[in-house]
Write an enzyme that holds these catalytic residues in place. Structure first.
Site, PDB file in Angstrom:
ATOM      1  N   HIS A   6       0.875  -1.185   0.000  1.00 19.70           N
ATOM      2  CA  HIS A   6       0.000   0.000   0.000  1.00 19.70           C
ATOM      3  C   HIS A   6       0.912   1.235   0.000  1.00 19.70           C
ATOM      4  O   HIS A   6       2.027   1.171   0.521  1.00 19.70           O
ATOM      5  CB  HIS A   6      -0.832  -0.053   1.287  1.00 19.70           C
ATOM      6  CG  HIS A   6      -1.888   0.989   1.432  1.00 19.70           C
ATOM      7  ND1 HIS A   6      -1.608   2.297   1.774  1.00 19.70           N
ATOM      8  CD2 HIS A   6      -3.229   0.926   1.318  1.00 19.70           C
ATOM      9  CE1 HIS A   6      -2.741   2.980   1.856  1.00 19.70           C
ATOM     10  NE2 HIS A   6      -3.745   2.174   1.577  1.00 19.70           N
TER      11      HIS A   6
ATOM     12  N   ASP B 174       3.290  -4.202   7.992  1.00 24.67           N
ATOM     13  CA  ASP B 174       2.088  -3.389   7.828  1.00 24.67           C
ATOM     14  C   ASP B 174       0.905  -4.333   8.099  1.00 24.67           C
ATOM     15  O   ASP B 174       0.561  -5.176   7.279  1.00 24.67           O
ATOM     16  CB  ASP B 174       2.046  -2.840   6.388  1.00 24.67           C
ATOM     17  CG  ASP B 174       0.732  -2.136   6.082  1.00 24.67           C
ATOM     18  OD1 ASP B 174      -0.228  -2.283   6.857  1.00 24.67           O
ATOM     19  OD2 ASP B 174       0.665  -1.455   5.035  1.00 24.67           O
TER      20      ASP B 174
HETATM   21  C1  LIG Z   1      -2.382  -2.723   3.683  1.00 31.66           C
HETATM   22  C2  LIG Z   1      -2.695  -1.332   4.145  1.00 31.66           C
HETATM   23  N1  LIG Z   1      -1.712  -0.579   4.642  1.00 31.66           N
HETATM   24  C3  LIG Z   1      -1.930   0.658   5.101  1.00 31.66           C
HETATM   25  C4  LIG Z   1      -3.175   1.226   5.044  1.00 31.66           C
HETATM   26  C5  LIG Z   1      -3.367   2.622   5.561  1.00 31.66           C
HETATM   27  O1  LIG Z   1      -4.201   2.613   6.695  1.00 31.66           O
HETATM   28  P1  LIG Z   1      -4.715   3.978   7.318  1.00 31.66           P
HETATM   29  O2  LIG Z   1      -5.317   4.762   6.193  1.00 31.66           O
HETATM   30  O3  LIG Z   1      -5.731   3.539   8.331  1.00 31.66           O
HETATM   31  O4  LIG Z   1      -3.559   4.655   7.932  1.00 31.66           O
HETATM   32  C6  LIG Z   1      -4.236   0.495   4.508  1.00 31.66           C
HETATM   33  C7  LIG Z   1      -5.569   1.110   4.375  1.00 31.66           C
HETATM   34  O5  LIG Z   1      -6.328   0.834   3.500  1.00 31.66           O
HETATM   35  C8  LIG Z   1      -3.990  -0.823   4.062  1.00 31.66           C
HETATM   36  O6  LIG Z   1      -4.969  -1.569   3.551  1.00 31.66           O
END
Ligand SMILES: Cc1ncc(COP(=O)(O)O)c(C=O)c1O
Length: 412
Positions: free
Chosen positions: A123, A206
């Protein structure tokens, strides 16, 4: 193991509404889950009757609020089987957790001639902070690629790691492919190799999707950092957790300055900082959300995570089978996916499909899912993603399936 999904659904008022004159079918939990009444009640009770700013307060309400907040820190530690509450930092969410590690650990421990490894399925939250930091420090970012079936090419990991590798940062579960990475094995493989070079490699996971679909155990995984968000765990927005091993947290400098994170501030003698984890929590925290997150942890442990996850697994298997029955539909990833199922319908853009589904009251996510490098690898610009939670039913999947078939006929 009996799991009463109908009674679970009663806890989520948001699920019982009509959207565009159709009963809502909520298949966007990977973006954010619906919230149970239990979380809302706890937050409103706290806000109305127990609210006060935490830390430094001498009056009863402040002392109570501080103690309630610190109890949630312990609950978070229990939830992920950390060895102590002092390994838990309250942050806004996964994104902030990774930025914290980049700007504190990264600035201190990653040098110009070093490298870090991330993967092709990350992500943007686990790409951009590293890219920004590498522009300042000058280190190299190496990319672990994925196979056509959406698995990490682990056989390539050994070639990427060398004596200058300081960090491996990767997702527990892909938010697009639903691939569940063998985290423990990867950590062992990477750390053993680094040790053979006489160096230490740290690992960040993550866990934004991982914590919502699997039981995570920090002591068993042996990762150095694990980041996740409350709003994907049936809790409030604006709150998340960074887990970090205490030994590492103790060596990390603060990254944001302000109140609540200092021991002493003097124009003459300089500034000394509070111990970890508090030196990473500058300013007044999101107290109400922290209390709500505590209620979400309680809720999940009451319903039984194992039962909920085995229910989710059945739903995912069912969804995979059903969607494969639509000839024009292309599925991404492999059949062991967890939590999310991504697809495209013929040559139709995911936005068109998503808009049609919305007309039937079905909420899915469309677009690049904050994973543009992965879209590039899959040779697509966007995809549809249906994602499930502890409240999703087979009926939800049937409604999606029938609507997709109808859309396919209509769009031709
Ligand atoms: C795999 C992954 N990493 C990081 C994030 C970021 O999360 P946040 O927007 O809650 O900080 C997400 C959100 O969709 C995610 O699915």
């Amino acid at each position: 193991m009996f799991y009463n999904v109908i009674s679970i659904r009663q806890d989520f008022p948001g699920l019982h509404q009509k959207v565009n004159n159709h009963p809502l079918v909520y298949l966007d939990s990977a973006a954010s889950t619906q919230k149970p009444l239990q979380v809302f009640k706890k937050e409103s009770e706290f806000t109305l009757y127990q609210y006060a700013a935490v830390h430094r307060g001498i009056h009863t309400l402040s002392i109570q609020a501080t103690s309630m907040m610190e109890k949630v820190r312990q609950k978070a530690a229990n939830f992920i089987h950390a060895s102590s509450a002092e390994e838990i930092v309250f942050v806004k969410g996964t994104t902030e957790a990774i930025n914290l590690v980049a700007n504190s650990f990264g600035r201190k421990f990653i040098g110009k001639n070093d490298n870090i490894i991330i993967t092709e399925m990350e992500h943007h939250a686990n790409i951009v902070p590293w890219y920004m930091l590498s522009k300042v420090i000058g280190f190299e970012i190496r990319i672990l690629s994925i196979s056509d079936t959406g698995k990490l090419k682990l056989e390539k990991l050994n070639k990427l790691i060398d004596a200058q590798t300081r960090l491996l940062s990767f997702t527990h579960i892909s938010n697009v492919l639903g691939t569940i990475n063998p985290v423990k094995e990867i950590i062992q493989q990477a750390k053993t190799l680094a040790a053979s070079y006489g160096t230490e490699l740290h690992v960040l996971i993550d866990g934004a999707q991982g914590a919502m679909h699997s039981i995570v155990n920090m002591q068993d995984l042996d990762c150095d950092f694990y980041a996740f968000s409350g709003h994907k765990l049936y809790g409030p927005t604006g709150i998340g957790i960074l887990y970090a091993k205490k030994t590492i947290l103790d060596q990390m400098p603060p990254w944001e300055g302000g109140g609540s994170m200092i021991q002493n501030v003097s124009f003459k003698n300089g500034i000394t900082y509070a111990d970890a984890p508090w030196r990473f929590e500058a300013g007044t925290p999101n107290i109400t959300a922290i209390i709500g997150l505590g209620a979400a942890f309680d809720y999940l442990s009451e319903i039984g995570q194992e039962k909920a996850f085995s229910h989710e697994e059945k739903i995912m298997t069912y969804a995979t089978q059903k969607l494969k029955d639509i000839p024009a539909l292309v599925l991404f990833g492999n059949d062991k996916r967890k939590g999310v199922i991504s697809f495209n319908l013929g040559t139709h853009h995911s936005y068109d499909v998503g808009l049609f589904l919305d007309q039937y009251g079905i909420a899915i996510r469309t677009g690049h899912h904050c994973a543009l490098p992965l879209m590039n690898r899959l040779n697509i610009s966007a995809a549809c993603r249906a994602s499930i939670g502890i409240y999703t039913t087979q009926d939800d999947i049937d409604v999606l399936f029938n609507a997709l078939k109808r859309i396919n006929t209509l769009l031709g």
